[in-house]
Motif scaffolding. Structure first.
Motif, PDB file in Angstrom:
ATOM      1  N   ALA A  79       0.853  -1.144  -0.074  1.00  8.86           N
ATOM      2  CA  ALA A  79       0.005  -0.016  -0.049  1.00  8.86           C
ATOM      3  C   ALA A  79       0.729   1.161  -0.028  1.00  8.86           C
ATOM      4  O   ALA A  79       0.418   2.160  -0.804  1.00  8.86           O
ATOM      5  N   ILE A  80       2.026   1.344   0.691  1.00 11.49           N
ATOM      6  CA  ILE A  80       2.893   2.421   0.814  1.00 11.49           C
ATOM      7  C   ILE A  80       3.553   2.487  -0.749  1.00 11.49           C
ATOM      8  O   ILE A  80       3.920   3.596  -0.906  1.00 11.49           O
ATOM      9  N   ARG A  81       3.869   1.464  -1.132  1.00 12.57           N
ATOM     10  CA  ARG A  81       4.683   1.679  -2.438  1.00 12.57           C
ATOM     11  C   ARG A  81       3.659   2.293  -3.441  1.00 12.57           C
ATOM     12  O   ARG A  81       3.896   3.057  -4.483  1.00 12.57           O
ATOM     13  N   GLU A  82       2.421   1.806  -3.447  1.00 17.02           N
ATOM     14  CA  GLU A  82       1.431   2.201  -4.691  1.00 17.02           C
ATOM     15  C   GLU A  82       1.130   3.499  -4.434  1.00 17.02           C
ATOM     16  O   GLU A  82       0.905   4.346  -5.254  1.00 17.02           O
ATOM     17  N   ARG A  83       1.091   4.071  -2.767  1.00 18.89           N
ATOM     18  CA  ARG A  83       0.764   5.304  -2.596  1.00 18.89           C
ATOM     19  C   ARG A  83       1.801   6.295  -3.337  1.00 18.89           C
ATOM     20  O   ARG A  83       1.755   7.303  -3.589  1.00 18.89           O
ATOM     21  N   ASP A  84       3.199   5.853  -2.891  1.00 19.43           N
ATOM     22  CA  ASP A  84       4.265   6.740  -3.266  1.00 19.43           C
ATOM     23  C   ASP A  84       4.345   6.712  -4.908  1.00 19.43           C
ATOM     24  O   ASP A  84       4.691   7.679  -5.559  1.00 19.43           O
ATOM     25  N   LEU A  85       3.877   5.609  -5.412  1.00 22.77           N
ATOM     26  CA  LEU A  85       4.080   5.764  -7.043  1.00 22.77           C
ATOM     27  C   LEU A  85       3.022   6.671  -7.314  1.00 22.77           C
ATOM     28  O   LEU A  85       3.005   7.381  -8.382  1.00 22.77           O
ATOM     29  N   GLU A  86       1.707   6.620  -6.924  1.00 22.44           N
ATOM     30  CA  GLU A  86       0.818   7.393  -7.157  1.00 22.44           C
ATOM     31  C   GLU A  86       1.160   9.045  -6.902  1.00 22.44           C
ATOM     32  O   GLU A  86       0.864   9.760  -8.015  1.00 22.44           O
ATOM     33  N   LEU A  87       1.873   9.198  -5.860  1.00 21.27           N
ATOM     34  CA  LEU A  87       2.316  10.466  -5.577  1.00 21.27           C
ATOM     35  C   LEU A  87       3.339  11.004  -6.735  1.00 21.27           C
ATOM     36  O   LEU A  87       3.215  12.196  -7.381  1.00 21.27           O
ATOM     37  N   ARG A  88       4.134  10.150  -6.995  1.00 21.92           N
ATOM     38  CA  ARG A  88       5.384  10.605  -7.930  1.00 21.92           C
ATOM     39  C   ARG A  88       4.601  10.883  -9.270  1.00 21.92           C
ATOM     40  O   ARG A  88       4.994  11.631 -10.205  1.00 21.92           O
ATOM     41  N   ARG A  89       3.618  10.021  -9.551  1.00 25.44           N
ATOM     42  CA  ARG A  89       2.881  10.413 -11.110  1.00 25.44           C
ATOM     43  C   ARG A  89       2.280  11.807 -10.920  1.00 25.44           C
ATOM     44  O   ARG A  89       2.360  12.544 -11.933  1.00 25.44           O
ATOM     45  N   PHE A  90       1.804  11.979  -9.878  1.00 22.63           N
ATOM     46  CA  PHE A  90       1.068  13.438  -9.666  1.00 22.63           C
ATOM     47  C   PHE A  90       2.168  14.418  -9.470  1.00 22.63           C
ATOM     48  O   PHE A  90       1.972  15.552 -10.412  1.00 22.63           O
ATOM     49  N   VAL A  91       3.229  14.209  -8.962  1.00 19.79           N
ATOM     50  CA  VAL A  91       4.300  15.260  -9.013  1.00 19.79           C
ATOM     51  C   VAL A  91       4.693  15.447 -10.781  1.00 19.79           C
ATOM     52  O   VAL A  91       4.968  16.602 -10.906  1.00 19.79           O
ATOM     53  N   ASP A  92       5.029  14.366 -11.281  1.00 17.86           N
ATOM     54  CA  ASP A  92       5.779  14.299 -12.628  1.00 17.86           C
ATOM     55  C   ASP A  92       4.777  14.994 -13.360  1.00 17.86           C
ATOM     56  O   ASP A  92       5.044  15.790 -14.270  1.00 17.86           O
ATOM     57  N   SER A  93       3.273  14.816 -13.310  1.00 23.03           N
ATOM     58  CA  SER A  93       2.297  15.458 -14.054  1.00 23.03           C
ATOM     59  C   SER A  93       2.334  17.007 -13.935  1.00 23.03           C
ATOM     60  O   SER A  93       2.054  17.938 -14.678  1.00 23.03           O
TER      61      SER A  93
END
Length: 233
Positions: free
Chosen positions: A11-25
């Motif tokens: 769950a933490i990895r998925e959250r971090d991945l989602e956050l990174r996608r948001f930051v990149d966007s």
């Protein structure tokens, strides 16, 4: 529980991945907007000196981006840099006047070198000359304070308005003056009526925009600011 640890880690990895996608966007969007804003700023004709004057008059603050990046590794993606560039560009573009001083007009003389209408020799024209098509009222190009409202020997009845960030606008050859020195004005404030006082060959408004005391092209600056401010609104 030990059996729940893998699920928590996932769950933490998925959250971090989602956050990174948001930051990149977000970074990509800011980068594209900054390219557009920089292109608009270039088209305004403002010199680097004028831009520094506007930025130098801005209020300072907002924390230390280096400390923020160290505390949040996601900002190391360049989002902080693009965000800072975005703020700096908007500070300049939103500080500029975005409306011309007459509602309905024709331009009879542009900014730059021209043949002087009285002396006949090439002279630098520090503003633009406008003649009314209907409404003869002259309005403030942006909110500010009147720092001069009196007769000038060449410009006749003249008003100068000081705005934020080292920007001033000048309105010359007025038939009359309807504001006083020290008065706060808004874009709907009538400064006077267009006229032909001072050294003039006919009824018109001579309009200047200056930054830090240096004249800039009023029409280019206002067209740029109007587009950007309309987009932001």
């Amino acid at each position: 529980d030990a059996e729940h640890m893998p699920l928590l880690a996932q769950a933490i990895r998925e959250r971090d991945l989602e956050l990174r996608r948001f930051v990149d966007s977000a970074k990509q969007n800011l980068t594209e907007e900054n390219v557009s804003l920089k292109s608009r700023l270039d088209s305004s004709g403002l010199t680097e000196k004028a831009i520094r004057v506007i930025q130098g008059a801005a209020a300072m603050g907002g924390g230390n981006p280096d400390e923020e990046e160290r505390s949040d590794p996601l900002l190391r993606t360049g989002l902080a840099d693009e965000s800072a560039k975005n703020r700096a560009l908007k500070e300049v573009l939103l500080a500029l006047p975005s409306t011309m001083p007459m509602r309905d007009f024709s331009t009879t003389s542009s900014f730059g070198i021209r043949k002087h209408p009285i002396f006949g020799s090439p002279r630098f024209h520090a503003g633009v000359d406008l003649i009314p098509r209907s409404d003869e009222s002259v309005y403030a190009a942006k909110s500010g304070k009147v720092i001069l409202a009196r007769v000038h020997h060449n410009y006749g009845n003249t008003v100068i308005v000081r705005h934020d960030r080292g920007i001033e606008t000048l309105y010359a050859h007025l038939a009359n003056i309807q504001v006083r020195e020290g008065q706060e004005v808004e874009p709907d404030t009538v400064l006077g009526k267009v006229g032909s006082t001072g050294s003039s060959t006919g009824v018109h408004l001579h309009f200047e925009v200056s930054v830090g005391g240096y004249p800039v092209d009023p029409q280019k600056v206002i067209e740029t600011a109007h587009y950007v401010q309309q987009t932001q609104n």
